[in-house]
Every structure is written in C-alpha cells, then in structure tokens.
Design a protein around this motif. Structure first.
Motif, PDB file in Angstrom:
ATOM      1  N   PRO A   1       0.759  -1.216  -0.114  1.00 48.74           N
ATOM      2  CA  PRO A   1       0.209  -0.031   0.076  1.00 48.74           C
ATOM      3  C   PRO A   1       0.897   1.191   0.103  1.00 48.74           C
ATOM      4  CG  PRO A   1      -0.684  -1.547   1.931  1.00 48.74           C
ATOM      5  CD  PRO A   1       0.609  -2.058   1.065  1.00 48.74           C
ATOM      6  N   LEU A   2       0.556   2.236  -0.890  1.00 47.46           N
ATOM      7  CA  LEU A   2       1.422   3.363  -1.303  1.00 47.46           C
ATOM      8  C   LEU A   2       1.725   3.978   0.012  1.00 47.46           C
ATOM      9  CD1 LEU A   2       2.777   5.291  -3.173  1.00 47.46           C
ATOM     10  CD2 LEU A   2       0.548   6.178  -3.920  1.00 47.46           C
ATOM     11  N   THR A   3       0.624   4.618   0.796  1.00 44.14           N
ATOM     12  CA  THR A   3       0.665   5.511   2.032  1.00 44.14           C
ATOM     13  C   THR A   3       1.278   4.732   3.265  1.00 44.14           C
ATOM     14  OG1 THR A   3      -1.450   4.969   2.728  1.00 44.14           O
ATOM     15  CG2 THR A   3      -1.358   7.068   1.521  1.00 44.14           C
ATOM     16  N   GLU A   4       1.355   3.559   3.271  1.00 48.88           N
ATOM     17  CA  GLU A   4       2.261   2.848   4.212  1.00 48.88           C
ATOM     18  C   GLU A   4       3.422   2.315   4.018  1.00 48.88           C
ATOM     19  OE1 GLU A   4       0.391   0.982   7.573  1.00 48.88           O
ATOM     20  OE2 GLU A   4      -0.448   3.066   7.200  1.00 48.88           O
ATOM     21  N   ALA A   5       3.773   2.698   2.708  1.00 55.60           N
ATOM     22  CA  ALA A   5       5.302   1.969   2.235  1.00 55.60           C
ATOM     23  C   ALA A   5       6.363   2.811   2.844  1.00 55.60           C
ATOM     24  CB  ALA A   5       5.421   2.108   0.944  1.00 55.60           C
ATOM     25  N   GLU A   6       7.698   1.710   3.010  1.00 52.09           N
ATOM     26  CA  GLU A   6       8.611   2.336   3.400  1.00 52.09           C
ATOM     27  C   GLU A   6       9.509   2.952   2.315  1.00 52.09           C
ATOM     28  OE1 GLU A   6      10.106   1.972   6.707  1.00 52.09           O
ATOM     29  OE2 GLU A   6       8.639   1.166   7.599  1.00 52.09           O
ATOM     30  N   VAL A   7       9.333   2.286   1.230  1.00 53.15           N
ATOM     31  CA  VAL A   7      10.043   2.482  -0.021  1.00 53.15           C
ATOM     32  C   VAL A   7       9.055   2.684  -1.169  1.00 53.15           C
ATOM     33  CG1 VAL A   7      11.748   1.902  -1.639  1.00 53.15           C
ATOM     34  CG2 VAL A   7      11.969   1.071   0.626  1.00 53.15           C
ATOM     35  N   VAL A   8       9.036   3.975  -1.968  1.00 50.26           N
ATOM     36  CA  VAL A   8       8.354   4.029  -3.062  1.00 50.26           C
ATOM     37  C   VAL A   8       9.175   4.547  -4.192  1.00 50.26           C
ATOM     38  CG1 VAL A   8       6.704   5.774  -3.898  1.00 50.26           C
ATOM     39  CG2 VAL A   8       6.529   5.191  -1.493  1.00 50.26           C
ATOM     40  N   VAL A   9       8.597   3.678  -5.423  1.00 53.28           N
ATOM     41  CA  VAL A   9       9.219   3.731  -6.520  1.00 53.28           C
ATOM     42  C   VAL A   9       8.444   4.378  -7.687  1.00 53.28           C
ATOM     43  CG1 VAL A   9      10.714   2.686  -8.527  1.00 53.28           C
ATOM     44  CG2 VAL A   9      11.063   1.930  -6.368  1.00 53.28           C
ATOM     45  N   SER A  10       8.767   5.507  -8.141  1.00 53.26           N
ATOM     46  CA  SER A  10       7.775   6.464  -8.855  1.00 53.26           C
ATOM     47  C   SER A  10       8.336   6.633 -10.289  1.00 53.26           C
ATOM     48  CB  SER A  10       7.451   7.786  -7.931  1.00 53.26           C
ATOM     49  OG  SER A  10       6.646   8.563  -8.510  1.00 53.26           O
ATOM     50  N   GLY A  11       7.535   6.659 -11.084  1.00 56.70           N
ATOM     51  CA  GLY A  11       7.661   6.836 -12.580  1.00 56.70           C
ATOM     52  C   GLY A  11       6.863   8.313 -13.255  1.00 56.70           C
ATOM     53  N   GLY A  12       7.605   9.084 -14.130  1.00 53.68           N
ATOM     54  CA  GLY A  12       7.088  10.125 -14.341  1.00 53.68           C
ATOM     55  C   GLY A  12       6.889  10.019 -16.213  1.00 53.68           C
ATOM     56  N   ARG A  13       6.518  11.204 -16.749  1.00 52.96           N
ATOM     57  CA  ARG A  13       6.405  11.378 -18.514  1.00 52.96           C
ATOM     58  C   ARG A  13       7.869  10.743 -18.980  1.00 52.96           C
ATOM     59  NH1 ARG A  13       2.596  16.013 -19.697  1.00 52.96           N
ATOM     60  NH2 ARG A  13       4.352  17.260 -19.121  1.00 52.96           N
ATOM     61  N   GLY A  14       8.879  10.873 -18.473  1.00 52.48           N
ATOM     62  CA  GLY A  14      10.079  10.495 -19.119  1.00 52.48           C
ATOM     63  C   GLY A  14      10.087   9.170 -19.335  1.00 52.48           C
ATOM     64  N   LEU A  15       9.233   8.297 -18.977  1.00 49.10           N
ATOM     65  CA  LEU A  15       9.213   6.880 -19.090  1.00 49.10           C
ATOM     66  C   LEU A  15       8.603   6.543 -20.457  1.00 49.10           C
ATOM     67  CD1 LEU A  15       8.853   5.703 -15.630  1.00 49.10           C
ATOM     68  CD2 LEU A  15      10.641   4.737 -17.323  1.00 49.10           C
ATOM     69  N   LYS A  16       8.013   7.680 -21.022  1.00 52.13           N
ATOM     70  CA  LYS A  16       7.570   7.629 -22.556  1.00 52.13           C
ATOM     71  C   LYS A  16       5.874   6.951 -22.613  1.00 52.13           C
ATOM     72  CE  LYS A  16      11.595   9.193 -23.733  1.00 52.13           C
ATOM     73  NZ  LYS A  16      12.081  10.537 -22.833  1.00 52.13           N
ATOM     74  N   GLY A  17       5.743   6.015 -21.910  1.00 50.32           N
ATOM     75  CA  GLY A  17       4.543   5.111 -22.081  1.00 50.32           C
ATOM     76  C   GLY A  17       4.432   4.186 -21.132  1.00 50.32           C
ATOM     77  N   PRO A  18       3.125   3.384 -20.998  1.00 49.06           N
ATOM     78  CA  PRO A  18       3.029   2.714 -20.005  1.00 49.06           C
ATOM     79  C   PRO A  18       3.377   1.141 -20.308  1.00 49.06           C
ATOM     80  CG  PRO A  18       0.913   2.972 -21.525  1.00 49.06           C
ATOM     81  CD  PRO A  18       1.997   3.982 -21.706  1.00 49.06           C
ATOM     82  N   GLU A  19       3.916   0.872 -21.518  1.00 43.27           N
ATOM     83  CA  GLU A  19       4.414  -0.194 -21.836  1.00 43.27           C
ATOM     84  C   GLU A  19       5.941  -0.446 -21.350  1.00 43.27           C
ATOM     85  OE1 GLU A  19       3.708   2.318 -23.822  1.00 43.27           O
ATOM     86  OE2 GLU A  19       5.297   2.936 -24.977  1.00 43.27           O
ATOM     87  N   ASN A  20       6.413   0.897 -20.885  1.00 50.99           N
ATOM     88  CA  ASN A  20       7.838   0.739 -20.451  1.00 50.99           C
ATOM     89  C   ASN A  20       7.771   0.723 -18.939  1.00 50.99           C
ATOM     90  OD1 ASN A  20       8.975   0.970 -22.834  1.00 50.99           O
ATOM     91  ND2 ASN A  20       8.667   3.372 -23.038  1.00 50.99           N
TER      92      ASN A  20
END
Ligand code: FAD
Length: 317
Positions: free
Chosen positions: A195-214
């Motif tokens: 769960p996002l709000t309880e997580a100790e570590v969060v890995v987050s992606g932005g528009r730099g990843l170009k598309g959902p397939e990545n």
C-alpha cells in the motif's frame, strides 16, 4: 486527564501509522504526567494487548464489527463518545486518510482545537504548542491549542515508532455505532503489492518513461525493493497508470524512508506530495531538472539504462 490514541486498522491489521500515533501519544502523556490509552474501534487479528509495548497502559476496545469498515461520521461520533466516557483531554490520530476524514469531525463534536499534521511533540512549557507542517510541507507553524480538549493528528513518518515492551490491559467499551447515513455496497481494493501510503520505499515514474509499456523497469525495481509504485499526475491523467498511484498536491501524500523518482521533472505540485520523504533519489537525463535541487542523491542518466542496472545490482545484495 489522559491521552487517547485512535488505533486505525484495515484488513484485520493495525496500520503502521497507528504505531507511530501510539508512541507519540504515550510520549505526550509522559510530558503531561498523565496516562495514555489506545482506542480500538472494531476487531483485528493482531494481538491487541501487545500494543502496550508502544507505551499505553490500556486499550479500550469496542469489539463491534460494524466499525471494521470506515464511515467517518460514525467513527467520529464513537471517538467523541469514547473521549467523554474516558475523560481524555488529548486525542491523537494519525494524519492519514482516516485521520484526515475524522479528526475535524471529532474536533467539531467536542468543540476541541485541532492541530492537523503535527510533526513534533508539543511544547508544554507555556500552553500546548504543536509544530505542524503548512503550505504542503514548505513551512512550519507553531499552534497553541487553548481548548480544554485538544485533538492532534500526527503526520505519518514524523515520529519514530518505539517499542518499550510490556502489554496493555484490554478493556471493553460499550459504544453503539450511530446510524450510518451512507451505505457501502462494494469495496474495490486498488492498492498494489505494497500500500502506497504505508510504504517504507516508493518507486515512482514520470512522463520521462514515455509510455505505459515501459513500466516493467519501474515494477522490477519496486519488486526487488519491496516498494510501492507511484507516478506523477500526467502519467495517471494519460491512463498510463491508475489514479491511486498518483502522488503530489492533488494526489496522495507520501512520506517513505526512500523515494525514487524516475523520469519526473520535480514540479512544485509533485514535490508537495513527496517532500516529507526521508531520502529522495532522482534519476533524470536532464541535469537541469528541478528535482535535483530537492534530491538527496541524483543520477543524471537515461532511465532505460540506469534503472535496469540499479535493479540488477540490488538483486546481487
Ligand atoms: P514532465 O514535466 O514532462 O517531466 C518528465 C521528466 O522526465 C523531465 O524532467 C525529463 O528530463 C525526464 N526524462 C525524459 N526522458 C527521460 C529518460 N529517458 N530518462 C530519464 N529522465 C527522462 N503533478 C504531479 O505529479 N502531482 C500532482 O499532484 C500535481 N498536481 C497539480 C496541480 C495543479 C493545480 C497543477 C497546475 C499541476 C499539477 N501537477 C501535478 C502537474 C505538475 O505541474 C507537472 O506538470 C507534472 O508533475 C510533470 O510530470 P512529469 O515530471 O512526469 O513530466
């Protein structure tokens, strides 16, 4: 006089944020020289008495399964009733989704001053002054609560959980849930592996990843780190990722120990949701990306090269 701490739970388990609230509430009680008790509305699979290890001598439990799903109005009424029957003068809740929904209602019901988003213990040398985050964590305010009953919601991850050992006495409290004005007809669980709000570590992606397939490279890194997934708003708006992963001013606010931002520019609205993270690592190919100014560690490079290498190295550990 006593301190009453609401124990928030989901799926039969006490949330980590409540362990912080218990530790915090016990510390407030110690400052004031009064006792601290937990308030558990509903039932959990966890050992309730063991929650005494966080410094509370008693857990008042209303073991009614009607409280196992959250209805903010019903909850707030029950907490207010518990405050009156236990004679508590300080109420502590976590400033998570539950706390944000019920703390103002508890405060209104009890005509009590509320400090929403406390980040430190109160200074009781001259009143009851609590430091809280304002302007999306960009500044702090010290609020003196002068009402007889005080409600404090504690920002998650701003107070260290401390287990000092011992057990609490579990005492049954008779509170009948108020008639609900809303009826829950279905619950759709949307959180991922962690769960996002309880997580100790969060890995987050932005528009730099170009598309959902990545997103595979983001998911692989999150998996090896047992991290929750998050994303920037345009990513959710473009339906690359679900909206429950969107963090920022208009999304979830998170405060993990480690936040890894991949291909995210670091706009102020994004930072507003993540700047309480303990350590921020930014991966961006543009050395001028604003996120680097807020980052603790930065990697200037192409996410499609850096992230798989990082995942491979972590796997070796
Ligand atoms: P971009 O700004 O497009 O940045 C993409 C980044 O990826 C760039 O820095 C680029 O250098 C980098 N990049 C590109 N290719 C690569 C590569 N191969 N490897 C590594 N890096 C690469 N935004 C939120 O996130 N959350 C919110 O809650 C939010 N609320 C908002 C509320 C309002 C009222 C407004 C006006 C805006 C809000 N925004 C929010 C939008 C915010 O202003 C930004 O537009 C958004 O955060 C930008 O998302 P991004 O960083 O993913 O995309």
């Amino acid at each position: 006089m006593s301190v009453l701490i609401l124990i928030d739970h989901a799926d039969g388990h006490v949330k980590k944020a409540s362990l912080e609230a218990l530790t915090y509430g016990a510390a407030v009680a110690k400052q004031l020289g009064v006792s601290a008790a937990g308030l558990l509305l509903g039932t959990v699979q966890d050992d309730v008495a063991a929650l005494g290890q966080y410094g509370v001598s008693t857990i008042h439990q209303v073991a009614n399964e009607a409280f196992n799903s959250l209805d903010a109005q019903v909850y707030a009424k029950a907490v207010a009733e518990a405050v009156q029957s236990t004679g508590a003068t300080v109420v502590v809740v976590s400033h998570n989704q539950t706390g944000k929904a019920i703390a103002p209602r508890i405060s209104a019901a009890l005509k009590a001053g509320l400090v929403a988003g406390a980040v430190a213990l109160p200074d009781i040398s001259n009143g009851f002054v609590v430091k809280k985050a304002v302007f999306s964590g960009k500044a702090f305010a010290n609020v003196n609560v002068t009402s007889a009953i005080k409600v404090v919601s504690l920002n998650p991850n701003s107070f260290k959980v401390e287990a000092i050992g011992g057990t609490a006495t579990v005492s049954a409290l008779a509170i009948t849930p108020a008639a609900a004005r809303v009826k829950v007809t279905a619950v759709n669980k949307v959180s991922g592996e962690v769960p996002l709000t309880e997580a100790e570590v969060v890995v987050s992606g932005g528009r730099g990843l170009k598309g959902p397939e990545n997103w595979g490279i983001v998911e692989d890194l999150a998996h090896v780190l047992h991290a929750a997934l998050a994303c920037s708003r345009p990513v959710a708006d473009s339906h690359w990722r679900p909206h429950h992963e969107h963090v920022g001013q208009t999304g979830f606010q998170v405060a993990p120990n480690l936040y890894i931002a991949i291909g995210i520019s670091g706009a102020i609205q994004h930072l507003a949701g993540v700047n309480r993270s303990k350590v921020m690592v930014v991966i961006n190919k543009d050395p001028e990306a604003p996120f680097f100014k807020a980052a603790d560690y930065g990697i200037v490079g192409d996410a499609f090269e850096v992230v798989p290498q990082l995942t491979a190295e972590i796997k070796k550990l």
